[in-house]
Design an enzyme around this catalytic site. Structure first.
Site, PDB file in Angstrom:
ATOM      1  N   VAL A  56      -6.827  -9.614 -11.786  1.00 20.73           N
ATOM      2  CA  VAL A  56      -7.423  -9.153 -13.035  1.00 20.73           C
ATOM      3  C   VAL A  56      -8.910  -8.930 -12.787  1.00 20.73           C
ATOM      4  O   VAL A  56      -9.611  -9.820 -12.296  1.00 20.73           O
ATOM      5  CB  VAL A  56      -7.222 -10.187 -14.161  1.00 20.73           C
ATOM      6  CG1 VAL A  56      -7.924  -9.728 -15.431  1.00 20.73           C
ATOM      7  CG2 VAL A  56      -5.734 -10.400 -14.415  1.00 20.73           C
ATOM      8  N   ARG A  72     -13.947 -14.126  -9.929  1.00 21.82           N
ATOM      9  CA  ARG A  72     -13.870 -12.715 -10.338  1.00 21.82           C
ATOM     10  C   ARG A  72     -15.238 -12.061 -10.396  1.00 21.82           C
ATOM     11  O   ARG A  72     -15.382 -10.876 -10.080  1.00 21.82           O
ATOM     12  CB  ARG A  72     -13.158 -12.598 -11.688  1.00 21.82           C
ATOM     13  CG  ARG A  72     -11.657 -12.790 -11.590  1.00 21.82           C
ATOM     14  CD  ARG A  72     -10.961 -12.313 -12.839  1.00 21.82           C
ATOM     15  NE  ARG A  72     -11.192 -13.188 -13.970  1.00 21.82           N
ATOM     16  CZ  ARG A  72     -10.927 -12.880 -15.233  1.00 21.82           C
ATOM     17  NH1 ARG A  72     -10.428 -11.696 -15.525  1.00 21.82           N
ATOM     18  NH2 ARG A  72     -11.137 -13.734 -16.202  1.00 21.82           N
ATOM     19  N   GLY A  89       0.779  -1.231   0.000  1.00 23.00           N
ATOM     20  CA  GLY A  89       0.000   0.000   0.000  1.00 23.00           C
ATOM     21  C   GLY A  89       0.807   1.275   0.000  1.00 23.00           C
ATOM     22  O   GLY A  89       0.325   2.309   0.476  1.00 23.00           O
ATOM     23  N   HIS A 117       1.469   1.719 -13.304  1.00 23.77           N
ATOM     24  CA  HIS A 117       2.248   0.535 -13.683  1.00 23.77           C
ATOM     25  C   HIS A 117       3.719   0.929 -13.769  1.00 23.77           C
ATOM     26  O   HIS A 117       4.047   2.001 -14.298  1.00 23.77           O
ATOM     27  CB  HIS A 117       1.772   0.011 -15.046  1.00 23.77           C
ATOM     28  CG  HIS A 117       2.492  -1.216 -15.497  1.00 23.77           C
ATOM     29  ND1 HIS A 117       2.259  -2.457 -14.934  1.00 23.77           N
ATOM     30  CD2 HIS A 117       3.449  -1.401 -16.455  1.00 23.77           C
ATOM     31  CE1 HIS A 117       3.037  -3.350 -15.536  1.00 23.77           C
ATOM     32  NE2 HIS A 117       3.766  -2.736 -16.445  1.00 23.77           N
TER      33      HIS A 117
END
Length: 235
Positions: free
Chosen positions: A91, A64, A14, A108
């Site tokens: 994902v 998911r 985090g 990213h």
């Protein structure tokens, strides 16, 4: 002034969440974090949320679709307007991404579209590139794709390994992510086709060479140039 209501999804330490919390602590910052969701109950980042008095939740489901449904309900309950992924290592379900289209951003550790996926810093070192960095972008169903909001460049040094390079990129991430969120919250970001336009943006007036071209200095000692992330938006 109403502040943009932000939800943050995390999986681990985090540190980018901590940087966003620090930015939001400024009363003049135009966004506030109203919810943190983790898919791992042991995620250290949950401690940052608790210390800041931010509501948090853990959604454990590996399916998911189930995860997406529960997370979506929690985010809407808190009237979240924008989602930030901060080290979120799952994902997301396509229907979730489409339901929040243009309202999810991610950071990213590479200069996208290069080096998508895991171990981006390792990929950069293996490819022998001279510059690495990080990218903030809007999220699309495809992994590490979507309109780019901002980038920051980090030179690769001759003695770098994955850990050293990752640490330097992470330090710049902590500057770039709050900057990108601020620009969105101020209404300065607009998606046009597959590209982002930023009101008031200007390109930095500089160039960087690696190896460095310096009179009287051996090229082997070159370390290139660090480019201040704030200048990428004229900030």
């Amino acid at each position: 002034m109403a502040r943009l209501r932000v939800g943050v999804l995390i999986s681990g330490r985090g540190s980018n969440l901590e940087a966003l919390i620090a930015a939001c602590a400024d009363p003049g910052y135009p966004a506030e974090i109203v919810l943190v969701i983790s898919n791992r109950p042991e995620a250290p980042g949950l401690g940052f949320a608790g210390a800041a008095g931010i509501p948090s939740a853990v959604v454990l489901h590996r399916d998911r679709r189930v995860f997406a449904a529960e997370a979506d309900a929690l985010l809407r309950e808190q009237r979240v307007e924008l989602i930030c992924l901060a080290g979120f290592m799952r994902v997301l379900e396509t229907s979730f991404v489409e339901a929040w289209r243009d309202r999810i951003i991610n950071i990213h550790p590479s200069l996208l579209p290069s080096f998508r996926g895991l171990n981006a810093q390792r990929q950069a070192l293996a490819a022998g590139v001279r510059f690495a960095g990080c990218t903030v972008h809007f999220v699309r169903p495809e992994l590490d794709c979507g309109p780019i909001i901002g980038q920051a460049v980090v030179p690769i040094r001759p003695d770098d390994d994955e850990a050293r390079l990752s640490a330097r990129i992470l330090a710049v991430e902590h500057r770039l992510y709050p900057l990108a969120l601020r620009l969105i919250a101020e209404g300065r970001v607009r998606i046009v086709g597959d590209r982002v336009e930023v009101e008031g943006w200007r390109a930095p007036d500089l160039a960087a060479l690696s190896p460095q071209e310096t009179a009287g200095e051996p090229l082997a000692s070159s370390r290139g140039y660090a480019i201040p992330a704030a200048r990428f938006f004229g900030g």
